[in-house]
Structure formats: structure tokens, C-alpha cells
Design a protein around this motif. Structure first.
Motif, PDB file in Angstrom:
ATOM      1  N   ILE A   9       5.013  14.212   2.426  1.00 14.24           N
ATOM      2  CA  ILE A   9       5.425  14.737   1.029  1.00 14.24           C
ATOM      3  C   ILE A   9       4.199  13.824   0.114  1.00 14.24           C
ATOM      4  CG2 ILE A   9       6.920  13.741  -0.543  1.00 14.24           C
ATOM      5  CD1 ILE A   9       8.846  13.329   1.543  1.00 14.24           C
ATOM      6  N   PRO A  10       3.549  14.758  -0.353  1.00 13.03           N
ATOM      7  CA  PRO A  10       2.275  14.236  -1.306  1.00 13.03           C
ATOM      8  C   PRO A  10       2.914  13.283  -2.650  1.00 13.03           C
ATOM      9  CG  PRO A  10       2.406  16.719  -1.436  1.00 13.03           C
ATOM     10  CD  PRO A  10       3.406  16.082  -0.626  1.00 13.03           C
ATOM     11  N   GLN A  11       2.215  12.189  -2.766  1.00 13.11           N
ATOM     12  CA  GLN A  11       2.549  11.599  -3.860  1.00 13.11           C
ATOM     13  C   GLN A  11       1.754  11.116  -4.892  1.00 13.11           C
ATOM     14  OE1 GLN A  11       5.297   8.246  -2.309  1.00 13.11           O
ATOM     15  NE2 GLN A  11       3.514   7.924  -0.858  1.00 13.11           N
ATOM     16  N   ASN A  12       2.087  11.115  -6.153  1.00 15.88           N
ATOM     17  CA  ASN A  12       1.478  11.255  -7.356  1.00 15.88           C
ATOM     18  C   ASN A  12       0.704   9.755  -7.403  1.00 15.88           C
ATOM     19  OD1 ASN A  12      -0.195  11.699  -9.807  1.00 15.88           O
ATOM     20  ND2 ASN A  12       1.388  13.145 -10.512  1.00 15.88           N
ATOM     21  N   LEU A  13      -0.416   9.586  -7.027  1.00 10.45           N
ATOM     22  CA  LEU A  13      -1.055   8.255  -7.310  1.00 10.45           C
ATOM     23  C   LEU A  13      -1.493   7.948  -8.683  1.00 10.45           C
ATOM     24  CD1 LEU A  13      -2.737   7.502  -3.721  1.00 10.45           C
ATOM     25  CD2 LEU A  13      -0.388   7.071  -4.296  1.00 10.45           C
ATOM     26  N   ALA A  14      -1.907   9.076  -9.100  1.00 11.29           N
ATOM     27  CA  ALA A  14      -2.585   8.908 -10.452  1.00 11.29           C
ATOM     28  C   ALA A  14      -1.656   8.591 -11.686  1.00 11.29           C
ATOM     29  CB  ALA A  14      -3.400  10.188 -10.838  1.00 11.29           C
ATOM     30  N   GLN A  15      -0.489   9.116 -11.338  1.00 11.80           N
ATOM     31  CA  GLN A  15       0.708   8.775 -12.218  1.00 11.80           C
ATOM     32  C   GLN A  15       1.082   7.274 -12.005  1.00 11.80           C
ATOM     33  OE1 GLN A  15       4.148  11.159 -11.785  1.00 11.80           O
ATOM     34  NE2 GLN A  15       4.825  10.461 -13.880  1.00 11.80           N
ATOM     35  N   LEU A  16       1.403   6.904 -10.773  1.00  9.21           N
ATOM     36  CA  LEU A  16       1.723   5.350 -10.393  1.00  9.21           C
ATOM     37  C   LEU A  16       0.864   4.696 -10.785  1.00  9.21           C
ATOM     38  CD1 LEU A  16       3.680   3.733  -8.763  1.00  9.21           C
ATOM     39  CD2 LEU A  16       2.382   4.159  -6.838  1.00  9.21           C
ATOM     40  N   GLU A  17      -0.264   5.070 -10.606  1.00  8.94           N
ATOM     41  CA  GLU A  17      -1.510   3.777 -11.212  1.00  8.94           C
ATOM     42  C   GLU A  17      -1.321   3.638 -12.234  1.00  8.94           C
ATOM     43  OE1 GLU A  17      -6.157   3.243 -10.493  1.00  8.94           O
ATOM     44  OE2 GLU A  17      -5.540   5.139 -10.408  1.00  8.94           O
ATOM     45  N   ARG A  35      10.824  12.687  12.025  1.00  7.70           N
ATOM     46  CA  ARG A  35      11.870  13.371  12.176  1.00  7.70           C
ATOM     47  C   ARG A  35      12.189  13.455  13.760  1.00  7.70           C
ATOM     48  NH1 ARG A  35      11.365  18.439   8.136  1.00  7.70           N
ATOM     49  NH2 ARG A  35       9.431  18.877   9.095  1.00  7.70           N
ATOM     50  N   PRO A  36      13.431  13.758  14.203  1.00  6.82           N
ATOM     51  CA  PRO A  36      13.854  13.710  15.686  1.00  6.82           C
ATOM     52  C   PRO A  36      13.498  14.974  16.150  1.00  6.82           C
ATOM     53  CG  PRO A  36      15.921  14.078  14.333  1.00  6.82           C
ATOM     54  CD  PRO A  36      14.503  13.723  13.291  1.00  6.82           C
ATOM     55  N   SER A  37      13.687  14.936  17.624  1.00  5.25           N
ATOM     56  CA  SER A  37      13.601  15.978  18.553  1.00  5.25           C
ATOM     57  C   SER A  37      12.247  16.855  18.421  1.00  5.25           C
ATOM     58  CB  SER A  37      14.466  17.284  18.215  1.00  5.25           C
ATOM     59  OG  SER A  37      16.041  16.392  18.213  1.00  5.25           O
ATOM     60  N   ASN A  38      11.231  15.859  18.317  1.00 14.11           N
ATOM     61  CA  ASN A  38       9.718  16.483  18.663  1.00 14.11           C
ATOM     62  C   ASN A  38       9.440  17.517  17.070  1.00 14.11           C
ATOM     63  OD1 ASN A  38       8.860  15.273  20.568  1.00 14.11           O
ATOM     64  ND2 ASN A  38       9.947  16.690  21.944  1.00 14.11           N
ATOM     65  N   VAL A  39      10.078  17.400  16.281  1.00 17.01           N
ATOM     66  CA  VAL A  39      10.101  18.098  15.032  1.00 17.01           C
ATOM     67  C   VAL A  39       8.537  17.337  14.417  1.00 17.01           C
ATOM     68  CG1 VAL A  39      10.758  18.776  12.736  1.00 17.01           C
ATOM     69  CG2 VAL A  39      12.436  18.935  14.774  1.00 17.01           C
ATOM     70  N   PRO A  40       7.646  18.131  13.654  1.00 18.14           N
ATOM     71  CA  PRO A  40       6.489  17.401  13.147  1.00 18.14           C
ATOM     72  C   PRO A  40       6.975  16.629  11.936  1.00 18.14           C
ATOM     73  CG  PRO A  40       6.012  19.806  13.526  1.00 18.14           C
ATOM     74  CD  PRO A  40       7.652  19.561  13.719  1.00 18.14           C
ATOM     75  N   ASP A  41       6.249  15.631  11.486  1.00 18.37           N
ATOM     76  CA  ASP A  41       6.565  14.608  10.491  1.00 18.37           C
ATOM     77  C   ASP A  41       6.628  15.606   9.196  1.00 18.37           C
ATOM     78  OD1 ASP A  41       6.664  12.892  12.148  1.00 18.37           O
ATOM     79  OD2 ASP A  41       4.651  11.668  11.367  1.00 18.37           O
ATOM     80  N   ARG A  42       7.495  15.145   8.197  1.00 20.26           N
ATOM     81  CA  ARG A  42       7.637  15.720   6.978  1.00 20.26           C
ATOM     82  C   ARG A  42       6.407  15.174   6.037  1.00 20.26           C
ATOM     83  NH1 ARG A  42      12.224  15.745   2.574  1.00 20.26           N
ATOM     84  NH2 ARG A  42      11.135  17.005   1.116  1.00 20.26           N
ATOM     85  N   GLU A  88       0.741  -1.175  -0.084  1.00 25.56           N
ATOM     86  CA  GLU A  88      -0.056  -0.126   0.058  1.00 25.56           C
ATOM     87  C   GLU A  88       0.868   1.355  -0.155  1.00 25.56           C
ATOM     88  OE1 GLU A  88      -4.145  -0.053   1.777  1.00 25.56           O
ATOM     89  OE2 GLU A  88      -3.140   1.121   3.223  1.00 25.56           O
ATOM     90  N   ILE A  89       0.547   2.318  -0.744  1.00 21.86           N
ATOM     91  CA  ILE A  89       1.420   3.399  -1.247  1.00 21.86           C
ATOM     92  C   ILE A  89       0.479   4.498  -0.626  1.00 21.86           C
ATOM     93  CG2 ILE A  89       2.520   4.872  -2.743  1.00 21.86           C
ATOM     94  CD1 ILE A  89       2.370   1.713  -3.737  1.00 21.86           C
ATOM     95  N   PRO A  90       0.784   5.160   0.301  1.00 23.87           N
ATOM     96  CA  PRO A  90      -0.067   6.213   0.770  1.00 23.87           C
ATOM     97  C   PRO A  90      -0.190   7.474  -0.003  1.00 23.87           C
ATOM     98  CG  PRO A  90       1.614   6.364   2.227  1.00 23.87           C
ATOM     99  CD  PRO A  90       1.860   5.069   0.963  1.00 23.87           C
ATOM    100  N   ALA A  91      -1.341   8.277  -0.121  1.00 30.46           N
ATOM    101  CA  ALA A  91      -1.456   9.678  -0.859  1.00 30.46           C
ATOM    102  C   ALA A  91      -0.458  10.542  -0.336  1.00 30.46           C
ATOM    103  CB  ALA A  91      -2.701   9.988  -1.091  1.00 30.46           C
ATOM    104  N   VAL A  92      -0.045  10.515   1.086  1.00 30.88           N
ATOM    105  CA  VAL A  92       0.806  11.469   1.722  1.00 30.88           C
ATOM    106  C   VAL A  92       1.724  10.540   2.309  1.00 30.88           C
ATOM    107  CG1 VAL A  92       1.011  13.310   3.006  1.00 30.88           C
ATOM    108  CG2 VAL A  92      -0.814  13.390   1.704  1.00 30.88           C
ATOM    109  N   ALA A  93       3.110  10.665   2.079  1.00 30.74           N
ATOM    110  CA  ALA A  93       4.136   9.878   2.826  1.00 30.74           C
ATOM    111  C   ALA A  93       4.451  10.892   4.259  1.00 30.74           C
ATOM    112  CB  ALA A  93       5.272   9.639   1.931  1.00 30.74           C
ATOM    113  N   ARG A  94       4.458  10.026   5.088  1.00 33.77           N
ATOM    114  CA  ARG A  94       5.139  10.897   6.363  1.00 33.77           C
ATOM    115  C   ARG A  94       6.354  10.276   6.840  1.00 33.77           C
ATOM    116  NH1 ARG A  94      -0.587  10.598   6.189  1.00 33.77           N
ATOM    117  NH2 ARG A  94      -1.513  12.774   6.477  1.00 33.77           N
ATOM    118  N   LEU A  95       7.220  11.172   6.998  1.00 31.65           N
ATOM    119  CA  LEU A  95       8.411  10.838   7.484  1.00 31.65           C
ATOM    120  C   LEU A  95       8.924  11.609   8.810  1.00 31.65           C
ATOM    121  CD1 LEU A  95      10.362  11.679   3.965  1.00 31.65           C
ATOM    122  CD2 LEU A  95       9.601   9.303   4.927  1.00 31.65           C
TER     123      LEU A  95
END
Length: 78
Positions: free
Chosen positions: A45-53, A36-43, A27-34
Motif C-alpha cells: 500500500i503506497p503511502q502519501n509521505l508528502a501529505q503526511l510530512e 497475508r496467510p497461505s503464501n499469498v504475496p504481501d499487499r 518511521e513510516i515507510p513509503a510503501v506499507a507491506r501487509l
């Protein structure tokens, strides 16, 4: 690439080599969440599911299930 040229295994860090036919789905999410350390909010990254599909559909090797939140590639059905 012809299907007979594909390697029947994928090497994973956690589990070692796994046969592709043992993978039920990926499963590939529409938005990847990476995270990060030190209580920095997750990054996020929107993913182009239409192109992948579209690219996966052109290969025609695996069934694809689409929702608003993700794209699921079915590798093996029980």
C-alpha cells in the motif's frame, strides 16, 4: 490542540503504557507491506509521505527526517 493537552503516554499492546518521551523515533515507510496467510504475496500500500510530512510540519512539535523510502519522526534525541 495545545501541547499541554496531550496525554504523555501511549498504550501499546506488547509493552503496555509507554511515555512519549521514551520513543526515540517513529518511521513510516513509503510503501506499507501487509503480510497475508497461505503464501499469498504481501499487499503493498503506497503511502502519501508528502501529505503526511506537510501535516506534521504544520504542527511543529517534532523534527522530521525524509528519505525516498520513509519518513522518520524524531520524538526524543539522546
Amino acid at each position: 490542540m495545545a501541547q499541554q493537552d496531550l496525554d504523555p503516554y501511549i498504550d501499546t499492546i506488547e509493552f503496555g503504557p509507554v511515555e512519549f518521551r521514551a520513543i526515540e523515533w517513529l518511521e513510516i515507510p513509503a510503501v506499507a507491506r501487509l503480510s497475508r496467510p497461505s503464501n499469498v504475496p504481501d499487499r503493498e500500500i503506497p503511502q502519501n509521505l508528502a501529505q503526511l510530512e506537510a501535516r506534521l510540519a504544520s504542527c511543529g512539535l517534532f523534527p522530521i527526517q525524509r528519505s525516498d523510502e520513509s519518513l522518520r519522526i524524531v520524538g526524543y534525541s539522546r
